[in-house]
Scaffold this motif. Structure first.
Motif, mmCIF file in Angstrom:
data_model
loop_
_atom_site.group_PDB
_atom_site.id
_atom_site.type_symbol
_atom_site.label_atom_id
_atom_site.label_comp_id
_atom_site.label_asym_id
_atom_site.label_seq_id
_atom_site.Cartn_x
_atom_site.Cartn_y
_atom_site.Cartn_z
ATOM 1 N N UNK A 118 0.845 -1.210 0.000
ATOM 2 C CA UNK A 118 0.000 0.000 0.000
ATOM 3 C C UNK A 118 0.873 1.250 0.000
ATOM 4 N N UNK A 119 0.381 2.316 -0.608
ATOM 5 C CA UNK A 119 1.183 3.536 -0.576
ATOM 6 C C UNK A 119 0.897 4.349 0.686
ATOM 7 N N UNK A 120 -0.354 4.310 1.170
ATOM 8 C CA UNK A 120 -0.651 4.902 2.486
ATOM 9 C C UNK A 120 -0.699 3.753 3.484
ATOM 10 N N UNK A 121 0.182 3.802 4.507
ATOM 11 C CA UNK A 121 0.286 2.677 5.448
ATOM 12 C C UNK A 121 0.060 3.191 6.862
ATOM 13 N N UNK A 168 8.398 6.650 19.880
ATOM 14 C CA UNK A 168 7.643 5.472 19.430
ATOM 15 C C UNK A 168 7.002 5.764 18.066
ATOM 16 N N UNK A 169 6.393 6.934 17.966
ATOM 17 C CA UNK A 169 5.793 7.335 16.697
ATOM 18 C C UNK A 169 6.844 7.342 15.582
ATOM 19 N N UNK A 170 8.007 7.966 15.859
ATOM 20 C CA UNK A 170 8.979 8.041 14.752
ATOM 21 C C UNK A 170 9.543 6.685 14.398
ATOM 22 N N UNK A 171 9.690 5.807 15.399
ATOM 23 C CA UNK A 171 10.179 4.458 15.084
ATOM 24 C C UNK A 171 9.191 3.749 14.151
ATOM 25 N N UNK A 172 7.898 3.931 14.409
ATOM 26 C CA UNK A 172 6.891 3.288 13.555
ATOM 27 C C UNK A 172 7.003 3.810 12.130
ATOM 28 N N UNK A 173 7.294 5.101 11.990
ATOM 29 C CA UNK A 173 7.441 5.673 10.649
ATOM 30 C C UNK A 173 8.694 5.109 9.984
ATOM 31 N N UNK A 174 9.767 4.953 10.787
ATOM 32 C CA UNK A 174 11.000 4.393 10.219
ATOM 33 C C UNK A 174 10.804 2.956 9.770
ATOM 34 N N UNK A 175 10.012 2.239 10.520
ATOM 35 C CA UNK A 175 9.760 0.835 10.165
ATOM 36 C C UNK A 175 9.023 0.740 8.829
ATOM 37 N N UNK A 176 8.298 1.783 8.472
ATOM 38 C CA UNK A 176 7.667 1.757 7.149
ATOM 39 C C UNK A 176 6.253 2.278 7.093
ATOM 40 N N UNK A 177 5.653 2.586 8.258
ATOM 41 C CA UNK A 177 4.307 3.161 8.203
ATOM 42 C C UNK A 177 4.417 4.614 7.750
#
Ligand SMILES: Nc1ncnc2c1ncn2[C@@H]1O[C@H](COP(=O)(O)OP(=O)(O)OP(=O)(O)O)[C@@H](O)[C@H]1O
Ligand code: SF4
Ligand SMILES: [Mg+2]
Lengths: 445, 138
Positions: A75-78, A99-108
């Motif tokens: 998906x392009x929006x995750x 925590x939020x930024x880690x989730x973004x780094x993981x790919x969301x």
């Protein structure tokens, strides 16, 4: 279509690990597990995905199915839809921004907290309670394990379940609509819920009261926790991400009493699957009066006790309570992100009817059922009544039930075999064979 | 099929066990869940009445393919005015019984509402016999 291939279960037995002990058999609230040929077998019709078996398994042979994280990249929006209990799982030294930024780094590409949906749900519950004065008490639809328990064991109470969707559905519906309104292709928007339990996975894969879940997928909380923690440690100077926290009351929604404390009617909170079961038993028998609203959660302390929350339940509770207290302290009166969608969400919050799914009958036909019940009672009188589970069933009663349902044999009971041996009805070799059928490979010469 | 239970007057701790047991039995017979609930609620109210108002009692349940018969026989003070006792809100429950959450005077009306047939015969000073019958529709 039979019930068993219709109801999806997220728990399964890893037959290579199971050593056939009866820990799980004895704690299952619906008596859904038997040991056969040295391995635990879960009966799909009766399982409610509460995860009690997972908790007690000494060799970790009960597994929770897990979707592949890489599925998000289709998906392009995750969107990572995270429950407050996920944040609560981290030590207070870790900033929520990290925590939020880690989730973004993981790919969301976007992180959204489930509990933003609580306001709409709480309003929905309030109007459902006042709109249905003839049904008391009304039971929260929050915990899918409780809904399933009611379907299987307390079918006459299905119409007591409040037909309002849980916060996760409301937040998912919001995300879907929000990203579509922003001009994103709905086919390219993936909403992934971070689940604290197997019951929520089952609720996603075979929803009750809705035809299809608004979620795209689920990710197990314990798995993502490790990943986020590793990401945070790898990269200490994490970018700070702006985020908006749910309200103080919403943060506590998944805790025991979280729903009750937002209620102005006479309400009770019951937690723990056995406690819930005992309570429903009395409620169904007309023994409980004068209660308007029941919050019921299958896990002790609520979702911090979920089987995928892992970690220390009580520390997680304390983290969440502290976060909630801090939130109410610095009340900045932010507008909820859902504010502009209130109308749409209130219209979509209604849950369809919850159908009964009785798992207790001996036969479809009452006369045959009565005959089976008579023989069940006779068999029960023969059995020793010590509920030792050496037969692979949780109690002597359940073995008797298995026998009349042609799912078991009296020779599974080693005491009955000793009697038959003594009477010369079977040989020692027969007795060993019978034991071997239940405990394959366990009885060593 | 027959089932028998004993009830002790004053034993509020175990009140409800007989009706809970009957509930399990009825569920295994695949009866309509509404019928099960009505039957069990009636029996529970009758059970509690023996505990709250009488000295001791027996319950006899007879299940047939078309009907469930419940007979509750107690030794106790009996009910002097049946018509009055049947009225919603009428209760002679002691303050101690009320403190335990009983005594709203709703038990007998509740039994009437939840059963297809109900009959009480009572001898003041010696005891009460209550009969409840529910139809099994197929
Ligand atoms: N088995 C019985 N023996 C003697 N008296 C009885 C018996 N059952 C009922 N009664 C009398 O009838 C009255 C009404 O009974 P009912 O069950 O309707 O109300 P209750 O027991 O007083 O209160 P509730 O059932 O709402 O807790 C009782 O207060 C009691 O005086
Ligand atoms: S209490 Fe929460 S974690 Fe536990 S089964 Fe219910 S929804 Fe899942
Ligand atoms: Mg009464």
């Amino acid at each position: 279509m039979t019930a068993s291939n219709y109801f999806h279960h997220a728990l399964y037995v890893d037959t290579t690990q199971c050593n056939g002990c009866v820990h799980c058999v004895r704690v299952c609230p619906t008596e859904a597990i038997r040991v056969k040929s040295g391995c635990a077998v879960i009966e799909a019709d009766k399982c409610v995905d509460c995860g009690n078996c997972f908790r007690v398994c000494p060799v970790k042979a009960i597994k929770v199915e897990q979707d592949d994280l890489s599925a998000i990249f289709k998906y392009s929006v995750r969107v990572a839809l995270i429950p407050a209990v996920f944040i609560g799982r981290f030590s207070q030294d870790i900033k929520i921004e990290a925590i939020y930024s880690a989730l973004l780094k993981i790919g969301f590409t976007y992180v959204f907290e489930v509990e933003h949906g609580v306001g709409v749900v709480a309003d929905g519950i309030r109007s459902y309670i006042s709109g249905n004065p003839d049904i008391r008490p009304l039971i929260s639809s929050y915990c899918p394990a409780v809904i399933r328990l009611i379907q299987v064991r307390y079918p006459s109470l299905t119409d007591h379940i409040i037909r309002v969707k849980p916060p996760v559905d409301v937040s998912a519906l919001f995300c879907k609509k929000y990203f579509a309104d922003q001009g994103n292709d709905p086919e390219q928007t993936g909403i992934f819920y971070v689940t604290p339990c197997a019951a929520k996975i089952a609720a996603f894969k075979s929803p009750v009261g809705e035809s299809k879940s608004p979620l795209t997928g689920v990710i197990n909380l314990d798995f993502l926790y490790n990943k986020v923690l590793a990401t945070i440690y790898q990269d200490r100077d994490s970018v700070s991400t702006e985020f908006q926290s749910p309200s103080a009351a919403a943060i506590k929604w998944s805790l025991t009493r979280g729903e009750v404390s937002c209620s102005s009617v006479r309400a009770l909170a019951v937690d723990g699957i056995h406690e819930v079961s005992d309570f429903l038993e009395k409620l169904e028998g007309g023994q409980i009066k004068g209660i308007d609203f029941l919050e019921m959660k299958a896990c002790q302390e609520g979702c911090p006790g979920g089987i995928l929350t892992a970690g220390n339940t009580f520390l997680t509770v304390e983290n969440m309570e502290r976060r909630s207290a801090m939130k109410s302290h610095n009340c900045s009166c932010q507008v909820s992100p859902l504010h502009y969608y209130q109308g749409f969400l209130s219209e979509s919050v209604t849950l369809g009817p919850v159908e009964p799914r009785s798992g207790l009958k001996l036969d479809q036909d009452i006369e045959i059922a009565m005959a089976k019940l008579e023989s069940l009672r006779k068999i029960e009188l023969l059995l020793p009544g010590i509920d030792c589970s050496a037969c692979g069933a949780p109690t002597c009663h359940s073995l008797a039930e298995d026998i009349v349902l042609d799912k078991g044999s009296i020779s599974q009971c080693p005491f009955m075999d000793l009697l038959s041996l003594n009477r010369g009805q079977i040989t020692a070799v027969d007795a060993l064979d019978h034991a071997e059928n239940v405990w394959t490979g366990r009885i060593k010469d | 099929m027959d089932l028998d239970y004993n009830i002790e007057g004053g034993d509020f701790t175990h009140a409800g066990e007989a009706s809970s047991h009957l509930k399990k039995i009825l569920k295994s017979l695949n009866l309509d869940s509404g019928l099960i609930r009505r039957t069990v609620v009636s029996m529970y109210e009758a059970e509690v009445n023996v505990v709250a108002h009488a000295w001791s009692g027996d319950i006899h349940v007879n299940i047939r393919p078309d009907q469930i018969h419940i007979t509750i026989t107690d030794s106790g003070p009996g009910i002097p005015d049946l018509e009055l006792a049947m009225q919603k809100g009428y209760s002679t429950a002691s303050p101690a019984v009320r403190e335990m959450g009983f005594g709203a005077g709703m038990g007998l009306p509740n039994i009437k509402e939840n059963s297809d047939f109900m009959d009480i015969t009572s001898k003041p000073g010696s005891g009460t016999i209550m009969k409840i019958v529910n139809q099994i529709k197929r």
